[in-house]
Design a protein around this motif. Structure first.
Motif, PDB file in Angstrom:
ATOM      1  N   ALA A  36       0.268  -1.390  -0.012  1.00  0.00           N
ATOM      2  CA  ALA A  36      -0.015  -0.111  -0.286  1.00  0.00           C
ATOM      3  C   ALA A  36       0.451   1.440  -0.245  1.00  0.00           C
ATOM      4  O   ALA A  36       0.778   2.485  -0.884  1.00  0.00           O
ATOM      5  CB  ALA A  36      -0.894   0.228   0.643  1.00  0.00           C
ATOM      6  N   ALA A  37       2.378   0.993   0.958  1.00  0.00           N
ATOM      7  CA  ALA A  37       3.027   2.105   0.679  1.00  0.00           C
ATOM      8  C   ALA A  37       3.476   3.126  -0.229  1.00  0.00           C
ATOM      9  O   ALA A  37       3.911   3.365  -1.036  1.00  0.00           O
ATOM     10  CB  ALA A  37       3.768   1.850   1.923  1.00  0.00           C
ATOM     11  N   LEU A  38       4.026   1.556  -0.865  1.00  0.00           N
ATOM     12  CA  LEU A  38       4.107   2.290  -2.654  1.00  0.00           C
ATOM     13  C   LEU A  38       3.511   2.128  -3.219  1.00  0.00           C
ATOM     14  O   LEU A  38       3.772   2.639  -4.543  1.00  0.00           O
ATOM     15  CB  LEU A  38       5.635   0.243  -2.981  1.00  0.00           C
ATOM     16  N   ALA A  39       2.259   1.869  -3.748  1.00  0.00           N
ATOM     17  CA  ALA A  39       1.498   2.157  -4.068  1.00  0.00           C
ATOM     18  C   ALA A  39       0.385   3.222  -4.557  1.00  0.00           C
ATOM     19  O   ALA A  39       0.454   3.780  -5.336  1.00  0.00           O
ATOM     20  CB  ALA A  39       0.110   0.785  -4.585  1.00  0.00           C
ATOM     21  N   ALA A  40       0.733   3.548  -3.019  1.00  0.00           N
ATOM     22  CA  ALA A  40      -0.100   5.460  -3.216  1.00  0.00           C
ATOM     23  C   ALA A  40       0.360   6.483  -3.497  1.00  0.00           C
ATOM     24  O   ALA A  40       1.430   6.202  -3.868  1.00  0.00           O
ATOM     25  CB  ALA A  40       0.187   5.778  -0.804  1.00  0.00           C
ATOM     26  N   ASP A  41      -0.582   7.898  -4.042  1.00  0.00           N
ATOM     27  CA  ASP A  41       0.171   8.515  -4.255  1.00  0.00           C
ATOM     28  C   ASP A  41       1.250   9.443  -3.616  1.00  0.00           C
ATOM     29  O   ASP A  41       2.308   9.313  -4.558  1.00  0.00           O
ATOM     30  CB  ASP A  41      -0.497  10.073  -4.894  1.00  0.00           C
ATOM     31  N   ALA A  42       1.258   9.778  -2.898  1.00  0.00           N
ATOM     32  CA  ALA A  42       1.978   9.864  -1.798  1.00  0.00           C
ATOM     33  C   ALA A  42       2.540   9.041  -0.439  1.00  0.00           C
ATOM     34  O   ALA A  42       1.320   8.495   0.011  1.00  0.00           O
ATOM     35  CB  ALA A  42       1.990  11.384  -1.386  1.00  0.00           C
ATOM     36  N   LEU A  43       3.551   9.340   0.099  1.00  0.00           N
ATOM     37  CA  LEU A  43       3.943   8.055   1.643  1.00  0.00           C
ATOM     38  C   LEU A  43       4.389   9.552   2.419  1.00  0.00           C
ATOM     39  O   LEU A  43       5.411   9.960   1.824  1.00  0.00           O
ATOM     40  CB  LEU A  43       5.355   7.498   1.393  1.00  0.00           C
ATOM     41  N   VAL A  44       3.297   9.971   3.619  1.00  0.00           N
ATOM     42  CA  VAL A  44       3.599  10.214   4.616  1.00  0.00           C
ATOM     43  C   VAL A  44       4.434   9.395   5.895  1.00  0.00           C
ATOM     44  O   VAL A  44       4.406   8.140   6.230  1.00  0.00           O
ATOM     45  CB  VAL A  44       2.894  10.845   5.298  1.00  0.00           C
ATOM     46  N   VAL A  45       5.994  10.472   6.553  1.00  0.00           N
ATOM     47  CA  VAL A  45       7.110   9.420   7.343  1.00  0.00           C
ATOM     48  C   VAL A  45       7.053   9.646   8.510  1.00  0.00           C
ATOM     49  O   VAL A  45       6.555  11.308   9.007  1.00  0.00           O
ATOM     50  CB  VAL A  45       8.616   8.433   7.423  1.00  0.00           C
ATOM     51  N   PRO A  46       5.692   9.682   9.693  1.00  0.00           N
ATOM     52  CA  PRO A  46       5.528  11.112  11.471  1.00  0.00           C
ATOM     53  C   PRO A  46       7.009  10.001  11.720  1.00  0.00           C
ATOM     54  O   PRO A  46       7.671   9.357  11.253  1.00  0.00           O
ATOM     55  CB  PRO A  46       4.136  10.295  11.476  1.00  0.00           C
ATOM     56  N   GLY A  47       6.699  10.682  12.974  1.00  0.00           N
ATOM     57  CA  GLY A  47       7.635   9.912  13.842  1.00  0.00           C
ATOM     58  C   GLY A  47       8.163  11.315  14.921  1.00  0.00           C
ATOM     59  O   GLY A  47       7.823  12.438  15.508  1.00  0.00           O
ATOM     60  N   VAL A  48       7.716   9.997  16.506  1.00  0.00           N
ATOM     61  CA  VAL A  48       8.535  11.042  18.042  1.00  0.00           C
ATOM     62  C   VAL A  48       8.608  10.484  17.982  1.00  0.00           C
ATOM     63  O   VAL A  48       9.148   8.837  18.147  1.00  0.00           O
ATOM     64  CB  VAL A  48       6.864  11.526  18.324  1.00  0.00           C
ATOM     65  N   GLY A  49       9.363  10.332  19.211  1.00  0.00           N
ATOM     66  CA  GLY A  49      10.376  10.189  20.469  1.00  0.00           C
ATOM     67  C   GLY A  49      11.476   9.662  19.823  1.00  0.00           C
ATOM     68  O   GLY A  49      12.404  10.976  19.339  1.00  0.00           O
ATOM     69  N   ALA A  50      12.030   8.670  20.178  1.00  0.00           N
ATOM     70  CA  ALA A  50      14.202   8.343  19.795  1.00  0.00           C
ATOM     71  C   ALA A  50      14.279   7.876  18.585  1.00  0.00           C
ATOM     72  O   ALA A  50      13.406   7.189  17.890  1.00  0.00           O
ATOM     73  CB  ALA A  50      14.204   7.230  20.809  1.00  0.00           C
ATOM     74  N   TYR A  51      15.183   8.540  18.389  1.00  0.00           N
ATOM     75  CA  TYR A  51      15.463   7.540  16.899  1.00  0.00           C
ATOM     76  C   TYR A  51      16.067   6.223  16.795  1.00  0.00           C
ATOM     77  O   TYR A  51      15.273   5.912  15.748  1.00  0.00           O
ATOM     78  CB  TYR A  51      17.410   9.065  16.354  1.00  0.00           C
ATOM     79  N   ALA A  52      16.604   6.206  17.497  1.00  0.00           N
ATOM     80  CA  ALA A  52      17.265   4.104  17.372  1.00  0.00           C
ATOM     81  C   ALA A  52      15.493   3.456  17.844  1.00  0.00           C
ATOM     82  O   ALA A  52      15.442   2.595  16.282  1.00  0.00           O
ATOM     83  CB  ALA A  52      17.754   3.950  18.250  1.00  0.00           C
ATOM     84  N   ALA A  53      14.995   4.185  18.302  1.00  0.00           N
ATOM     85  CA  ALA A  53      13.381   3.464  18.670  1.00  0.00           C
ATOM     86  C   ALA A  53      13.167   3.133  17.115  1.00  0.00           C
ATOM     87  O   ALA A  53      11.768   2.595  16.518  1.00  0.00           O
ATOM     88  CB  ALA A  53      12.760   3.883  19.687  1.00  0.00           C
ATOM     89  N   CYS A  54      12.477   4.641  16.318  1.00  0.00           N
ATOM     90  CA  CYS A  54      11.516   4.846  14.860  1.00  0.00           C
ATOM     91  C   CYS A  54      12.451   3.901  14.306  1.00  0.00           C
ATOM     92  O   CYS A  54      11.679   3.269  13.597  1.00  0.00           O
ATOM     93  CB  CYS A  54      12.100   6.233  14.595  1.00  0.00           C
TER      94      CYS A  54
END
Length: 200
Positions: A36-54
Motif C-alpha cells: 500500500a505504501a508503494l502504491a499510494a500517490d504519496a507516503l508520509v513518514v511521521p515520527g516522535v520519540g527516540a531516533y533509534a527506536a523509530c
C-alpha cells in the motif's frame, strides 16, 4: 483525490496527521503495509520519540526498502519531525550513532541550545523557489517539539533558530521533510500540506 499513506510503524502522530491531510483533500490510509505504501500517490513518514527506536520500528515493517524504492522512482515522500530525521544518513543520541535511511545527506545531532527541547511556535527562513511555503507570509510560525536537529544538508533548505540555526525543512526532488509538525501548526500547517499535496 490523491491517495496518501501515513506509515504506521509504531511511532508518530498518526491520527492527527491523517486528519490534517484529509482536511486539505487527501484520501488517507494509515497502514504498515508495504504494498500500500508503494502504491499510494504519496507516503508520509511521521515520527516522535527516540531516533533509534523509530529506526527499529521502520525496519520491522520493511520501510527502508519501501522508502528507497519510492525515492528511486521519484515518487513523493514527506517526513515529519523524527520522520524527517530518519531520512538522513545517521542520528546521534546520548553518544550512540544509529544509521538512518540515507535518503538525504546529513547527521542528526543534539541541538545546542540553553533550553531543550525546543518546544513551541517559531518562525522559519524560507529559500527562494520553495514549493512547500508558497504563498505563506515571511513571519509565519510553525509548531516545533525536538531536542535534536540537522545542521546542514542539500536541496532547498528552510532554516529556523533555537540556540543555533538548524534545518526546519528540506525539499529535495521527490522528498520533502519538516522538523516542525504541520499537523499541529494550524492554518499555516494546513497551507503547507495543501502545497505539498498539489505536487503529488
Amino acid at each position: 483525490m490523491k491517495k496518501v499513506v501515513v506509515l504506521d510503524y509504531g511511532s508518530g502522530n498518526l491520527r492527527s496527521a491523517q486528519r490534517a491531510l484529509e482536511r486539505v483533500g487527501a484520501e488517507v490510509t494509515v497502514t504498515a503495509d508495504a504494498s500500500a505504501a508503494l502504491a499510494a500517490d504519496a507516503l508520509v513518514v511521521p515520527g516522535v520519540g527516540a531516533y533509534a527506536a523509530c529506526m527499529d520500528g521502520l525496519r520491522e515493517v520493511g520501510a527502508p526498502a519501501t522508502v528507497a524504492r519510492r525515492v528511486a522512482d521519484g515518487r513523493p515522500v514527506l517526513g515529519i519531525c523524527v520522520g524527517m530525521q530518519v531520512l538522513f544518513d545517521a542520528g546521534v543520541e546520548h553518544g550512540v550513532e544509529t544509521a538512518g535511511l540515507g535518503v538525504l545527506p546529513g547527521r542528526v545531532e543534539s541541538l545546542r541550545a540553553p533550553v531543550r527541547p525546543h518546544m513551541g511556535w517559531n518562525t522559519v527562513s524560507v529559500p527562494e523557489g520553495s514549493t512547500l511555503f508558497a504563498g505563506l507570509p515571511a513571519d509565519v510560525r510553525f509548531y516545533f517539539v525536538h531536542s535534536y536537529a540537522v545542521h546542514d544538508t542539500e536541496g532547498l533548505v528552510t532554516r529556523s533558530e533555537h540556540g543555533e540555526p538548524f534545518v526546519a525543512a528540506v525539499e529535495a526532488g521527490a522528498v520533502s521533510a519538516t522538523q516542525f509538525h504541520p499537523e499541529k501548526s494550524g492554518d499555516a500547517g494546513a497551507a503547507l500540506l495543501e502545497n505539498w499535496l498539489a505536487t503529488v
